[in-house]
Design an enzyme around this catalytic site. Structure first.
Site, PDB file in Angstrom:
ATOM      1  N   GLY A  39       1.738  12.355   2.929  1.00  0.00           N
ATOM      2  CA  GLY A  39       2.692  12.394   4.110  1.00  0.00           C
ATOM      3  C   GLY A  39       3.541  11.089   4.173  1.00  0.00           C
ATOM      4  O   GLY A  39       2.955   9.955   4.547  1.00  0.00           O
ATOM      5  N   ALA A  42       2.524   8.976   7.603  1.00  0.00           N
ATOM      6  CA  ALA A  42       1.150   8.787   7.435  1.00  0.00           C
ATOM      7  C   ALA A  42       1.089   7.613   6.527  1.00  0.00           C
ATOM      8  O   ALA A  42       0.595   6.502   6.791  1.00  0.00           O
ATOM      9  CB  ALA A  42       0.138   9.840   7.338  1.00  0.00           C
ATOM     10  N   GLU A 140      10.746  14.104   7.510  1.00  0.00           N
ATOM     11  CA  GLU A 140       9.815  15.155   7.329  1.00  0.00           C
ATOM     12  C   GLU A 140       9.451  15.658   8.578  1.00  0.00           C
ATOM     13  O   GLU A 140       8.482  16.489   8.642  1.00  0.00           O
ATOM     14  CB  GLU A 140       8.598  14.602   6.538  1.00  0.00           C
ATOM     15  CG  GLU A 140       8.608  14.559   5.051  1.00  0.00           C
ATOM     16  CD  GLU A 140       7.679  14.525   4.006  1.00  0.00           C
ATOM     17  OE1 GLU A 140       7.619  14.925   3.098  1.00  0.00           O
ATOM     18  OE2 GLU A 140       6.820  13.744   4.630  1.00  0.00           O
ATOM     19  N   LEU A 221      15.603   0.970  -5.818  1.00  0.00           N
ATOM     20  CA  LEU A 221      15.801   1.263  -7.097  1.00  0.00           C
ATOM     21  C   LEU A 221      14.704   1.508  -8.269  1.00  0.00           C
ATOM     22  O   LEU A 221      15.054   1.224  -9.391  1.00  0.00           O
ATOM     23  CB  LEU A 221      16.951   0.289  -7.755  1.00  0.00           C
ATOM     24  CG  LEU A 221      18.251  -0.171  -6.705  1.00  0.00           C
ATOM     25  CD1 LEU A 221      18.898  -1.258  -6.962  1.00  0.00           C
ATOM     26  CD2 LEU A 221      19.146   1.014  -6.969  1.00  0.00           C
ATOM     27  N   GLY A 222      13.726   1.889  -7.509  1.00  0.00           N
ATOM     28  CA  GLY A 222      12.573   2.182  -8.187  1.00  0.00           C
ATOM     29  C   GLY A 222      11.979   0.924  -9.232  1.00  0.00           C
ATOM     30  O   GLY A 222      11.977  -0.297  -8.414  1.00  0.00           O
ATOM     31  N   GLY A 225      13.875  -2.461  -8.730  1.00  0.00           N
ATOM     32  CA  GLY A 225      13.740  -3.411  -7.588  1.00  0.00           C
ATOM     33  C   GLY A 225      14.499  -3.049  -6.286  1.00  0.00           C
ATOM     34  O   GLY A 225      14.669  -1.473  -6.115  1.00  0.00           O
ATOM     35  N   ASP A 252       7.136   4.691   0.585  1.00  0.00           N
ATOM     36  CA  ASP A 252       6.410   4.312   1.631  1.00  0.00           C
ATOM     37  C   ASP A 252       5.839   3.273   2.007  1.00  0.00           C
ATOM     38  O   ASP A 252       5.933   2.720   3.070  1.00  0.00           O
ATOM     39  CB  ASP A 252       5.203   5.866   1.811  1.00  0.00           C
ATOM     40  CG  ASP A 252       6.080   7.062   1.777  1.00  0.00           C
ATOM     41  OD1 ASP A 252       7.255   7.304   2.098  1.00  0.00           O
ATOM     42  OD2 ASP A 252       5.266   7.936   1.230  1.00  0.00           O
ATOM     43  N   ARG A 285      -2.180   2.467  -9.009  1.00  0.00           N
ATOM     44  CA  ARG A 285      -3.281   3.283  -8.620  1.00  0.00           C
ATOM     45  C   ARG A 285      -2.894   4.771  -8.366  1.00  0.00           C
ATOM     46  O   ARG A 285      -1.792   5.087  -8.010  1.00  0.00           O
ATOM     47  CB  ARG A 285      -3.918   2.622  -7.283  1.00  0.00           C
ATOM     48  CG  ARG A 285      -4.298   1.238  -7.586  1.00  0.00           C
ATOM     49  CD  ARG A 285      -4.555   0.357  -6.199  1.00  0.00           C
ATOM     50  NE  ARG A 285      -5.120  -0.706  -6.198  1.00  0.00           N
ATOM     51  CZ  ARG A 285      -5.044  -1.616  -5.206  1.00  0.00           C
ATOM     52  NH1 ARG A 285      -4.817  -1.059  -3.996  1.00  0.00           N
ATOM     53  NH2 ARG A 285      -5.319  -2.804  -5.294  1.00  0.00           N
ATOM     54  N   SER A 291      -3.851   4.426  -2.561  1.00  0.00           N
ATOM     55  CA  SER A 291      -3.215   3.266  -3.347  1.00  0.00           C
ATOM     56  C   SER A 291      -2.816   1.989  -2.805  1.00  0.00           C
ATOM     57  O   SER A 291      -2.219   0.962  -3.369  1.00  0.00           O
ATOM     58  CB  SER A 291      -2.246   3.939  -4.457  1.00  0.00           C
ATOM     59  OG  SER A 291      -1.063   4.204  -3.528  1.00  0.00           O
TER      60      SER A 291
HETATM   61  O1  RIB Z   1       6.581   9.844  -0.161  1.00  0.00           O
HETATM   62  C1  RIB Z   1       5.204  10.541  -0.694  1.00  0.00           C
HETATM   63  C2  RIB Z   1       4.707  11.562   0.250  1.00  0.00           C
HETATM   64  O2  RIB Z   1       5.738  12.491   0.127  1.00  0.00           O
HETATM   65  C3  RIB Z   1       3.492  12.511  -0.341  1.00  0.00           C
HETATM   66  O3  RIB Z   1       2.350  11.760   0.095  1.00  0.00           O
HETATM   67  C4  RIB Z   1       3.746  13.653   0.205  1.00  0.00           C
HETATM   68  O4  RIB Z   1       2.880  14.099   1.196  1.00  0.00           O
HETATM   69  C5  RIB Z   1       5.258  13.951   0.669  1.00  0.00           C
HETATM   70  O5  RIB Z   1       5.358  13.958   2.015  1.00  0.00           O
END
Ligand code: RIB
Length: 302
Positions: A39, A42, A140, A221-222, A225, A252, A285, A291
């Site tokens: 999420g 989270a 989300e 930019l993955g 960077g 995230d 990971r 991870s």
């Molecule tokens: O950014 C990755 C997340 O997007 C995943 O953990 C998944 O739950 C989605 O919300």
């Protein structure tokens, strides 16, 4: 200590890692399955907490095993869960994820209880927001919830950070309240209408986001960077070269880490580098929250 208040989603990720991603109508055999806490909200809350932030998480989970397990996990990471609500009607959020041999992924989310995190749930969360606290959100949970929190948090003088993922249009009234916005290339294209093919386009998109009202736009930019503006000059922070196995949640980790660095008043370029180093560890990971590194791991490579 400044608080980092994350308002967002909580999911359980069902992941299959295989040779290639399945195309529509195709079945790909030979994958490995794992379940991981996820999420976007989270993941960002856990990243901020593991990296040393004083984190509060506002979210909604179902009255089920996934929801209970998620709350336990957040507590174990020293996250304040007073505002993780339980929804009796909807199940916890679930993400079905495919990861291929190059660590690329595709994700399908059944939001469940996340879609029911509403402004009326969050009155008490607003009351704990102080000037200079950081409020971190993603896309989300319902847009009206994001609008409400942005409006109330800005009245209280908080620094509002929006990771506009998954990609969606966002009103100017939200963007102009933001201290930081952190789109990837696709999200930046959708928000600005600029098709991004080269560095000049990156700069134009960042300038446009600033013109729309976001104080500090940063584009991720993955493996290349991230990019940001320093007095109208386009600057890049390169990412560490690593062997990626699973990039789910890397963005995230970047966002959670960036908020910690900002809460510590780190110089902006150093803050982006800190966030990028944290994300670079996470892609080596498996899983989203599983991870995420601890602070000492990032400090060792910075
Ligand atoms: O950014 C990755 C997340 O997007 C995943 O953990 C998944 O739950 C989605 O919300």
């Amino acid at each position: 200590m400044k608080k980092i208040i994350v308002v967002g989603s909580s999911n359980t990720d069902m992941v299959i890692k295989s040779e290639k991603l399945a195309s529509p109508g195709e079945t790909v055999l030979g994958g490995e399955f794992y379940m991981a806490a996820g999420g976007k909200g989270a993941n960002q809350a856990v990243a901020a907490a593991r990296l040393g932030g004083n984190v509060y998480f506002a979210a909604k989970v179902g009255d089920d095993l996934f929801g209970k397990q998620a709350i336990e996990n957040y507590k174990n990471d020293n996250i304040n869960t007073d505002f993780v609500f339980i929804d009796k009607q909807n199940s916890s959020g679930i993400a079905l994820i495919m990861v291929d041999k190059n660590a690329e992924n595709c994700i399908s989310v059944a939001g469940g209880a996340n879609n029911n995190l509403l402004p009326e749930d969050l009155e008490e969360v607003i009351n704990i927001i102080n000037k200079d606290d950081i409020v971190l959100m993603q896309m989300e949970v319902p847009i009206k919830t994001i609008e409400f929190v942005a409006q109330e948090a800005s009245k209280r003088g908080a620094l509002i950070v929006l990771n506009p993922a998954p990609a969606a249009k966002i009103s100017k009234s939200i963007i102009e309240k933001l201290f930081l916005i952190t789109p990837n290339k696709n999200e930046a294209e959708l928000l600005t209408g600029i098709s991004i093919k080269n560095d000049d386009d990156i700069k134009s998109a960042l300038l446009k986001l600033r013109e729309m009202g976001a104080e500090k736009p940063v584009m991720t930019l993955g493996s290349k960077g991230s990019a940001y503006l320093s007095n109208d000059i386009l600057e890049f922070v390169a990412s560490r070269k690593v062997e990626a196995v699973d990039t789910v949640g890397a963005g995230d980790v970047f966002n959670g880490a960036l908020c910690v660095a900002i809460s510590e008043n780190m110089d902006f370029k150093k803050a982006i580098n800190f966030a990028s180093c944290a994300a670079s560890i996470s892609v080596t990971r498996k899983g989203a929250q599983s991870s995420i590194p601890q602070r000492k791991e990032v400090d060792m490579i910075i």
